[in-house]
Design a protein around this motif. Structure first.
Motif, PDB file in Angstrom:
ATOM      1  N   UNK A 149      88.229  39.683 101.061  1.00 53.56           N
ATOM      2  CA  UNK A 149      88.305  40.217  99.699  1.00 53.56           C
ATOM      3  C   UNK A 149      87.907  39.114  98.729  1.00 53.56           C
ATOM      4  N   UNK A 150      87.433  39.503  97.527  1.00 53.13           N
ATOM      5  CA  UNK A 150      87.013  38.491  96.551  1.00 53.13           C
ATOM      6  C   UNK A 150      88.212  37.757  95.945  1.00 53.13           C
ATOM      7  N   UNK A 151      87.953  36.579  95.439  1.00 53.03           N
ATOM      8  CA  UNK A 151      88.986  35.753  94.815  1.00 53.03           C
ATOM      9  C   UNK A 151      89.717  36.504  93.705  1.00 53.03           C
ATOM     10  N   UNK A 152      88.975  37.378  93.032  1.00 50.42           N
ATOM     11  CA  UNK A 152      89.598  38.110  91.915  1.00 50.42           C
ATOM     12  C   UNK A 152      90.725  39.028  92.382  1.00 50.42           C
ATOM     13  N   UNK A 153      90.797  39.296  93.680  1.00 50.21           N
ATOM     14  CA  UNK A 153      91.877  40.130  94.199  1.00 50.21           C
ATOM     15  C   UNK A 153      93.186  39.358  94.396  1.00 50.21           C
TER      16      UNK A 153
ATOM     17  N   UNK B  51      99.893  29.320  85.660  1.00 50.17           N
ATOM     18  CA  UNK B  51      99.458  30.697  85.396  1.00 50.17           C
ATOM     19  C   UNK B  51      98.024  30.793  85.892  1.00 50.17           C
ATOM     20  N   UNK B  52      97.590  31.978  86.335  1.00 50.14           N
ATOM     21  CA  UNK B  52      96.300  32.045  87.018  1.00 50.14           C
ATOM     22  C   UNK B  52      95.190  32.812  86.326  1.00 50.14           C
ATOM     23  N   UNK B  53      95.416  33.242  85.072  1.00 48.75           N
ATOM     24  CA  UNK B  53      94.393  34.065  84.418  1.00 48.75           C
ATOM     25  C   UNK B  53      94.360  33.784  82.924  1.00 48.75           C
ATOM     26  N   UNK B  54      93.502  32.826  82.516  1.00 48.10           N
ATOM     27  CA  UNK B  54      93.459  32.434  81.101  1.00 48.10           C
ATOM     28  C   UNK B  54      93.047  33.575  80.174  1.00 48.10           C
ATOM     29  N   UNK B  55      92.450  34.642  80.722  1.00 46.88           N
ATOM     30  CA  UNK B  55      92.002  35.750  79.861  1.00 46.88           C
ATOM     31  C   UNK B  55      93.058  36.851  79.744  1.00 46.88           C
ATOM     32  N   UNK B  56      94.190  36.664  80.403  1.00 46.53           N
ATOM     33  CA  UNK B  56      95.235  37.690  80.383  1.00 46.53           C
ATOM     34  C   UNK B  56      95.892  37.749  79.000  1.00 46.53           C
ATOM     35  N   UNK B  63     100.317  30.605  79.653  1.00 46.92           N
ATOM     36  CA  UNK B  63      99.350  29.724  80.306  1.00 46.92           C
ATOM     37  C   UNK B  63      99.264  28.392  79.578  1.00 46.92           C
ATOM     38  N   UNK B  64     100.232  27.553  79.838  1.00 49.26           N
ATOM     39  CA  UNK B  64     100.251  26.235  79.207  1.00 49.26           C
ATOM     40  C   UNK B  64     100.460  25.180  80.283  1.00 49.26           C
ATOM     41  N   UNK B  65      99.856  24.011  80.106  1.00 44.52           N
ATOM     42  CA  UNK B  65     100.115  22.933  81.065  1.00 44.52           C
ATOM     43  C   UNK B  65     101.548  22.437  80.920  1.00 44.52           C
ATOM     44  N   UNK B 143      94.923  27.855  91.134  1.00 46.96           N
ATOM     45  CA  UNK B 143      93.694  27.066  90.983  1.00 46.96           C
ATOM     46  C   UNK B 143      92.525  27.785  91.649  1.00 46.96           C
ATOM     47  N   UNK B 144      92.760  28.413  92.799  1.00 54.96           N
ATOM     48  CA  UNK B 144      91.699  29.181  93.461  1.00 54.96           C
ATOM     49  C   UNK B 144      91.350  30.405  92.620  1.00 54.96           C
ATOM     50  N   UNK B 145      92.370  31.075  92.100  1.00 54.83           N
ATOM     51  CA  UNK B 145      92.125  32.276  91.292  1.00 54.83           C
ATOM     52  C   UNK B 145      91.281  31.941  90.063  1.00 54.83           C
ATOM     53  N   UNK B 146      91.486  30.745  89.514  1.00 60.25           N
ATOM     54  CA  UNK B 146      90.740  30.329  88.332  1.00 60.25           C
ATOM     55  C   UNK B 146      89.385  29.702  88.680  1.00 60.25           C
TER      56      UNK B 146
END
Lengths: 351, 351
Positions: A149-153, B51-56, B63-65, B143-146
């Motif tokens: 599956x893609x990373x986005x999943x 946090x894994x989605x800066x566009x959420x 999403x803060x360090x 980190x992988x998700x981003x």
């Protein structure tokens, strides 16, 4: 009637009682009739992704297709010896946290779970679905790891950094600086950080399965319960009441992110007039617009429920001369004093 | 001396006592002096991937360090009123499981945690590092998700499908078919499946931080404890004894994946002669070569420790006429009878 007036009437006696109690933790033996844990619901699903690395030396043992359970909800409980006919209380934790929220405080004082049991209440403490001892769904992580599956999943999972929690939970105006009157045991902030666990709620199906499981718990297992939600789960008691009003004997809404006042229909509000509702916020609301907005929305909600003939109360400790409470008021230094206020409300409005 | 002979001598009295006790669960009130939970150790780390989605939509809030805590170990505990000078017992769960292992059985009977407390033992039950209420490290997933790290950096996390657990845990010869004499409550196998939670142990640093944390718990907090490990954690009591022998008053090794007999040096074995050791396996060992190998390795280990002047015992219930026990013997139908055997060993060898 203004909320403050309703509040003053409802809590005049409670305040007198609560301030008379020094709120020292009881030290007499705790006598338990029954204790343990169980799971509510959960779904058995077939997967080929219970393990994520077919080339691993242990793959021969562990990488097999089969059925796993997802979306189950863990619940720990204690029934005190003298519970009698007291209505069970379900204590539901907030975001990034687990049932540990109610077990203890970061500085090792008695939590609400034990204190309620010592007040002869049967106490039930879940870990929300996909959190802590309820486990979480590994399938997408492993499918991505295996390239299927893609990373986005990948699921969206988060923990709150200490810097975010400090201000979001109103320990103080900026990270490392507590409010002068803060009731949070800030010297144990490092211990609080250890209670923070990864939160998958943003990846869960809608509606959050925890809500349905709480309805099942309150209905089938407990035959009626007082539900107490906090923050992320603050409105869960109301959500459950809208599923099965009979199962919710009292709804305690602590520090929610607003009260859905612009979402609830008049019909829903009418339903909610059938359950006693207590809304509670700590201090330093006005220092954060996010919290002031949440407070205002809940204040309006309380008004709306009461205008419709319901029984809703806003409990704001500063109105009682109790200052410095934070978002984590069940762990604040006066946590047992606040528990006494809640117990008094239960006695007067539910039992 | 053959293991069977040593066993027969050591357990002659214990067997008489255990079979005399019908092992019905006690129903008198449980009187607790103190209970709660705490965390051992943990490491504060800085991350930009909490946090894994800066566009959420919630990224502005979440999403803060900042600093998060990883590798902490949750521990729940109960100290019974009449604990007196009894040595605390630490009950450590196995792979894919959590402290729930000892809280209850899948069919809702009393677990070892409560039973030991009812025998006046202070009881401590951890969730292993990176499991359940101990949380886990989200950084690599996010980190992988981003897109900041490659997919191969995803942690290896697994759950055991029901089909794998059934035979690996020796409920029966093949999935869905129990042994005729099985003691596991197979009618509640669905509930057992709910206790299974994702396991990150294969992604943890070596040595597994849980071992060091257990040493810290036994040394600093408990000033000496009996450690009981199971399966994945079966050898942890010995690992801790090799870190600080004084802290381990007794080492109980239940159903490990072998006893490291080819790994331990003579010097390590010599150290282990300083702690009373109980090794325990259920029934139907010979039906699975994996388990026969593990059993044989432990049998040789027991022999080796005793030859070096130590006090090690192999407890194999079939030798006592107790048949059908599984890998999950703390949840088998005769779990309290087996607990009585362990308590007798503690009384005779530790206290």
């Amino acid at each position: 009637m203004k909320t403050e007036c309703r509040f003053a009437m409802a809590f005049a006696m409670a305040f007198a009682a609560a301030t008379a109690v020094a709120a020292d933790a009881p030290t007499d033996p705790l006598v338990i009739k029954e204790q343990g844990s169980f799971f509510v619901d959960g779904e058995s699903v077939f997967t080929e992704n219970a393990f994520g690395d077919p080339s691993h030396p242990l793959a021969a043992l562990l990488d097999a297709p089969g059925h796993i359970t997802v979306n189950q909800m863990y619940v720990e409980y204690q029934i005190p010896q003298d519970a009698g006919r007291h209505v069970p209380v379900v204590l539901i934790h907030g975001g990034d946290l687990s049932g540990v929220t109610y077990e203890t405080t970061p500085d090792g004082r008695m939590g609400w779970e034990e204190y309620f049991a010592r007040q002869d209440r049967p106490v039930y403490v879940p870990d929300q679905v996909s959190r802590a001892r309820s486990g979480f769904d590994v399938r997408a992580i492993n499918a991505v790891k295996k390239g299927l599956q893609p990373v986005s999943d990948l699921p969206l999972v988060f923990v709150a950094p200490d810097e975010v929690a400090w201000t979001l939970f109103r320990f103080g105006p900026e990270f490392g600086t507590p409010f002068a009157d803060t009731k949070f045991p800030v010297e144990a902030a490092d211990e609080f950080s250890k209670q923070v666990v990864p939160d998958f709620n943003l990846s869960l199906p809608e509606p959050n399965p925890t809500i349905g499981h709480l309805a099942e718990l309150a209905t089938d297992k407990l035959k009626g319960a007082i539900l107490l939600g906090h923050s992320q789960s603050g409105l869960f008691p109301l959500d459950v009441a809208l599923i099965n009003l009979d199962a919710v004997k009292g709804a305690i809404v602590i520090e929610p992110g607003g009260c859905n006042n612009s979402v609830y229909t008049d019909q829903q509000i009418n339903t909610l007039t059938g359950v006693p509702i207590l809304v509670m916020f700590g201090d330093h609301i006005a220092d954060f617009s996010f919290w002031q907005d949440n407070f205002n929305d809940c204040d309006a909600f309380v008004q709306r429920v009461n205008d419709a003939g319901g029984n809703a109360t806003m409990l704001h400790p500063p109105d009682l001369g109790i200052f410095g409470n934070t978002h984590m008021l069940m762990q604040d230094e006066n946590n047992l004093q606040l528990a006494d206020l809640i117990l008094k409300w239960i006695d007067q409005n539910v039992e």
